[in-house]
Design a protein around this motif. Sequence first.
Motif, PDB file in Angstrom:
ATOM      1  N   LEU A   1       0.834  -1.197   0.000  1.00 43.06           N
ATOM      2  CA  LEU A   1       0.000   0.000   0.000  1.00 43.06           C
ATOM      3  C   LEU A   1       0.870   1.248   0.000  1.00 43.06           C
ATOM      4  N   PHE A   2       0.857   2.026   1.062  1.00 46.55           N
ATOM      5  CA  PHE A   2       1.625   3.272   1.119  1.00 46.55           C
ATOM      6  C   PHE A   2       2.898   3.132   1.941  1.00 46.55           C
ATOM      7  N   PHE A   3       3.418   1.912   2.011  1.00 48.03           N
ATOM      8  CA  PHE A   3       4.597   1.623   2.822  1.00 48.03           C
ATOM      9  C   PHE A   3       5.669   0.912   2.014  1.00 48.03           C
ATOM     10  N   GLU A   4       6.920   1.261   2.286  1.00 45.26           N
ATOM     11  CA  GLU A   4       8.043   0.444   1.849  1.00 45.26           C
ATOM     12  C   GLU A   4       8.300  -0.538   2.980  1.00 45.26           C
TER      13      GLU A   4
ATOM     14  N   HIS B   1      14.113 -16.671  13.594  1.00 44.30           N
ATOM     15  CA  HIS B   1      13.949 -15.224  13.782  1.00 44.30           C
ATOM     16  C   HIS B   1      13.233 -14.683  12.549  1.00 44.30           C
ATOM     17  N   VAL B   2      12.164 -13.917  12.762  1.00 43.45           N
ATOM     18  CA  VAL B   2      11.395 -13.327  11.669  1.00 43.45           C
ATOM     19  C   VAL B   2      11.168 -11.864  12.021  1.00 43.45           C
ATOM     20  N   GLY B   3      11.327 -10.982  11.046  1.00 47.64           N
ATOM     21  CA  GLY B   3      11.118  -9.572  11.317  1.00 47.64           C
ATOM     22  C   GLY B   3      10.627  -8.813  10.112  1.00 47.64           C
ATOM     23  N   ALA B   4       9.938  -7.713  10.380  1.00 48.66           N
ATOM     24  CA  ALA B   4       9.449  -6.848   9.307  1.00 48.66           C
ATOM     25  C   ALA B   4       9.612  -5.390   9.734  1.00 48.66           C
ATOM     26  N   GLU B   5       9.908  -4.552   8.759  1.00 48.71           N
ATOM     27  CA  GLU B   5       9.996  -3.113   8.984  1.00 48.71           C
ATOM     28  C   GLU B   5       9.111  -2.423   7.959  1.00 48.71           C
ATOM     29  N   LEU B   6       8.301  -1.471   8.420  1.00 46.86           N
ATOM     30  CA  LEU B   6       7.450  -0.671   7.542  1.00 46.86           C
ATOM     31  C   LEU B   6       7.856   0.787   7.643  1.00 46.86           C
ATOM     32  N   ARG B   7       7.972   1.441   6.471  1.00 44.44           N
ATOM     33  CA  ARG B   7       8.295   2.861   6.409  1.00 44.44           C
ATOM     34  C   ARG B   7       7.274   3.540   5.494  1.00 44.44           C
ATOM     35  N   PRO B   8       6.508   4.510   6.000  1.00 46.15           N
ATOM     36  CA  PRO B   8       5.585   5.227   5.122  1.00 46.15           C
ATOM     37  C   PRO B   8       6.355   5.889   3.988  1.00 46.15           C
ATOM     38  N   THR B   9       5.859   5.771   2.777  1.00 46.23           N
ATOM     39  CA  THR B   9       6.592   6.319   1.622  1.00 46.23           C
ATOM     40  C   THR B   9       6.746   7.832   1.705  1.00 46.23           C
TER      41      THR B   9
ATOM     42  N   PHE C   1      10.650   7.810   9.551  1.00 53.67           N
ATOM     43  CA  PHE C   1       9.951   7.017  10.561  1.00 53.67           C
ATOM     44  C   PHE C   1       9.841   5.563  10.125  1.00 53.67           C
ATOM     45  N   ALA C   2      10.087   4.637  11.051  1.00 51.98           N
ATOM     46  CA  ALA C   2       9.957   3.206  10.742  1.00 51.98           C
ATOM     47  C   ALA C   2       9.368   2.467  11.944  1.00 51.98           C
TER      48      ALA C   2
END
Length: 110
Positions: free
Chosen positions: A16-19, A44-52, A57-58
């Motif tokens: 959507l609106f996230f990298e 180990h599992v991880g995710a990072e979201l950054r608004p485009t 901000f992350a």
Amino acid sequence: MKTTLTISASISPQILFFESDIVIDYVDVTKAYDQDDDLGKRIHVGAELRPTNLQFFALRAGINQGYPTFGASLDFNILKIDYAYYIEEVGAYAGQWDDERHMLQVTLGF
């Protein structure tokens, strides 16, 4: 210290609106540490979201040794602030003896 093998895979999809970055690790595939053979401690599992439109901000979330992790960061060029919450398994197997941790890091760079 014994040599270990870790296998990792990652993808960086646009959601959507996230990298984003999504990563999974399987630690010590060859089981070099014979005193620790619990599969749950190796994943180990991880995710990072950054608004485009807000690249400074992350938000982060994941699973560390079967326990939830959360975090966030603010990156203003010379000032970066990171926060993380995670649980580390200090027992012989996942779920035996957890140690809850908080981490705050402030970085000032020129």
